[in-house]
Design an enzyme around this catalytic site. Structure first.
Site, PDB file in Angstrom:
ATOM      1  N   LYS B  43      20.064   5.184 -55.881  1.00  0.00           N
ATOM      2  CA  LYS B  43      20.168   6.519 -56.468  1.00  0.00           C
ATOM      3  C   LYS B  43      21.369   7.309 -55.975  1.00  0.00           C
ATOM      4  O   LYS B  43      21.747   8.297 -56.596  1.00  0.00           O
ATOM      5  CB  LYS B  43      18.883   7.311 -56.213  1.00  0.00           C
ATOM      6  N   SER B 257       9.307  -1.475 -55.476  1.00  0.00           N
ATOM      7  CA  SER B 257       9.807  -1.614 -56.850  1.00  0.00           C
ATOM      8  C   SER B 257      10.689  -2.864 -56.972  1.00  0.00           C
ATOM      9  O   SER B 257      10.741  -3.496 -58.034  1.00  0.00           O
ATOM     10  CB  SER B 257      10.588  -0.373 -57.284  1.00  0.00           C
TER      11      SER B 257
END
Lengths: 111, 315
Positions: B43, B257
């Site tokens: 991110k 994830s």
């Protein structure tokens, strides 16, 4: 060595193609249509046929999933965990023992 | 490698082979280690790109307050960049995210507003949109609809991979904001269109989907289905199993994830083996496992881990 092979205990599978029985997992929001059941059985060789079969036993569910003959925008359907929008949509072929999961589209991921 | 500041070091992450999990010399798996970014997740790329774009178009000026719905990682990245550039940051985060993410956000100087657990990230988006309306002077970068999010991967992640592995055949990434897959997907459509783009999307428990009405679902504004070729839904059990295989066989300690992403990558590998095709499959390690230790995913049996993840936003 072949002489020692034991006879099979189970009879071989029938050659005639049986109805495709699949498990369909139902999201909370649609369980009023299935009497509260989380998963139901349905038959069909394609996703379209499976949905028609669902509608026979759970009236009204088809209209919640489809609009103008297409999956609704916020409805995701997965056959064996793969999104059907990439495998032929409603024409996606279904095999005996497949799992169909219906889910509402949500925001996800480690965003 | 030397950089003028921390934000200048975002990107240019290693691509490492997986000699033990790859099925053969012809079908190989490669991990793009995005946990090697400054705050430890992919991110950082999107956060920096969105802030630079907002500064460039004049919507973000010194002293501004930034608002963002996040399950944590984008917020942490934004906080790191924002503090150094003098912006205040308010994050709207679902209350069922791990405690580490909350602590890290606070440490990097962000203010956190909790949104209800039921509904997950959808609810965080809804709350953030309402706050943005009530506070028109706040700047919502809005990662789910901000083109600069995807552009970070078009300009960075994807060309880095192509340079390191010109023989790439598949790219497998996580589907959240869809920014990674949209940017990487668009890049390969433009530069090597035979690369297959595969999405792995986390499948949560009942709590997250429970209250969703089928008419008010959420599809990120960035999402363009034509840029991906297949999309897999991966539940917590498979994600945990794979994340443990990754550490057992390759020594890579990744977030949950990433387990979901590896699960989809291994499915592609199995398909390639079955059809006798050569494949170089690149998948994203989105972050390390550190932020998820408190979820219980890394200890005890798989059954226990799966049970503990029920109701949590594990990805």
């Amino acid at each position: 060595m072949t002489a020692a092979t034991p006879l099979p205990i189970q009879s071989p599978k029938p050659k005639v193609k049986p109805d495709m029985a699949v498990e369909v997992r139902i999201p909370t929001i649609l369980r009023p249509h299935t009497g509260g059941e989380r998963a139901v059985q349905a038959d069909g060789a394609t996703l379209s046929a499976v949905i028609d079969d669902l509608e026979k036993n759970h009236e009204g569910i088809k209209e919640r999933l489809l609009e103008n003959g297409q999956l609704r925008r916020f409805v995701n359907v997965y056959v064996n965990d793969e999104d059907v929008r990439f495998t032929g949509g409603l024409d996606t072929e279904i095999s005996d023992g497949d799992t169909v999961v219906i889910l509402p589209a949500v925001a996800g991921g480690a965003a | 490698m030397r950089f003028d500041s921390l934000v200048d070091s975002v990107g240019h992450t290693p691509l490492v082979g997986l000699p033990n999990l790859s099925p053969s010399d012809d079908v190989r798996l490669w991990a793009k280690l995005e946990d090697r970014n400054p705050t430890g997740s992919i991110k950082d790329r999107a956060a920096l790109s969105m802030i630079l774009a907002a500064e460039a178009d004049g919507s973000l000026t010194p002293g501004c307050t930034i608002l963002e719905p996040t399950s944590g990682n984008t917020g942490i990245s934004l906080a790191m960049v924002a503090r150094q550039r003098g912006y205040r940051l308010i994050c709207v985060m679902p209350e069922n995210t791990s405690t580490e993410r909350r602590q890290l956000l606070t440490m990097w100087g962000a203010e956190v507003i909790s949104s209800p657990a039921a509904g997950g990230s959808n609810e965080a988006v809804r709350v953030a949109k309402r706050l943005a309306e009530e506070n028109p002077d706040w700047v919502m970068l809005y990662q789910y609809g901000n083109r600069a999010n995807a552009d970070a991967h078009y300009r960075g992640t994807a060309p880095e991979i192509l340079e390191d592995l010109p023989s790439i055949t598949h790219f497998v990434g996580g589907l959240g904001t869809t920014g990674t897959l949209m940017g990487v997907g668009r890049f390969f459509r433009d530069h090597k269109p035979d690369v297959r783009i595969v999405a792995a999307e986390p499948r949560y428990g009942e709590l997250v989907y429970g209250l969703r009405n089928l008419d008010e679902g959420f599809v990120p504004e960035l999402y363009d289905a034509s840029l991906i070729d297949s999309r897999f839904s991966v539940g917590p059990r498979d994600a945990v199993r794979r994340v443990r295989e990754l550490i057992d066989h390759e020594g890579i300690f990744a977030g949950i994830s990433t387990g979901a992403i590896l699960h989809a990558a291994l499915a592609q590998a199995a398909k390639a083996v079955k059809s006798g095709e050569r494949a170089d499959i690149v998948f994203v390690v989105a972050d390390g496992g550190w932020k998820y230790l408190s979820t219980g995913a890394y200890e005890g049996t798989i059954d226990e881990a799966e049970e503990r993840l029920e109701g949590q936003l594990w990805a």
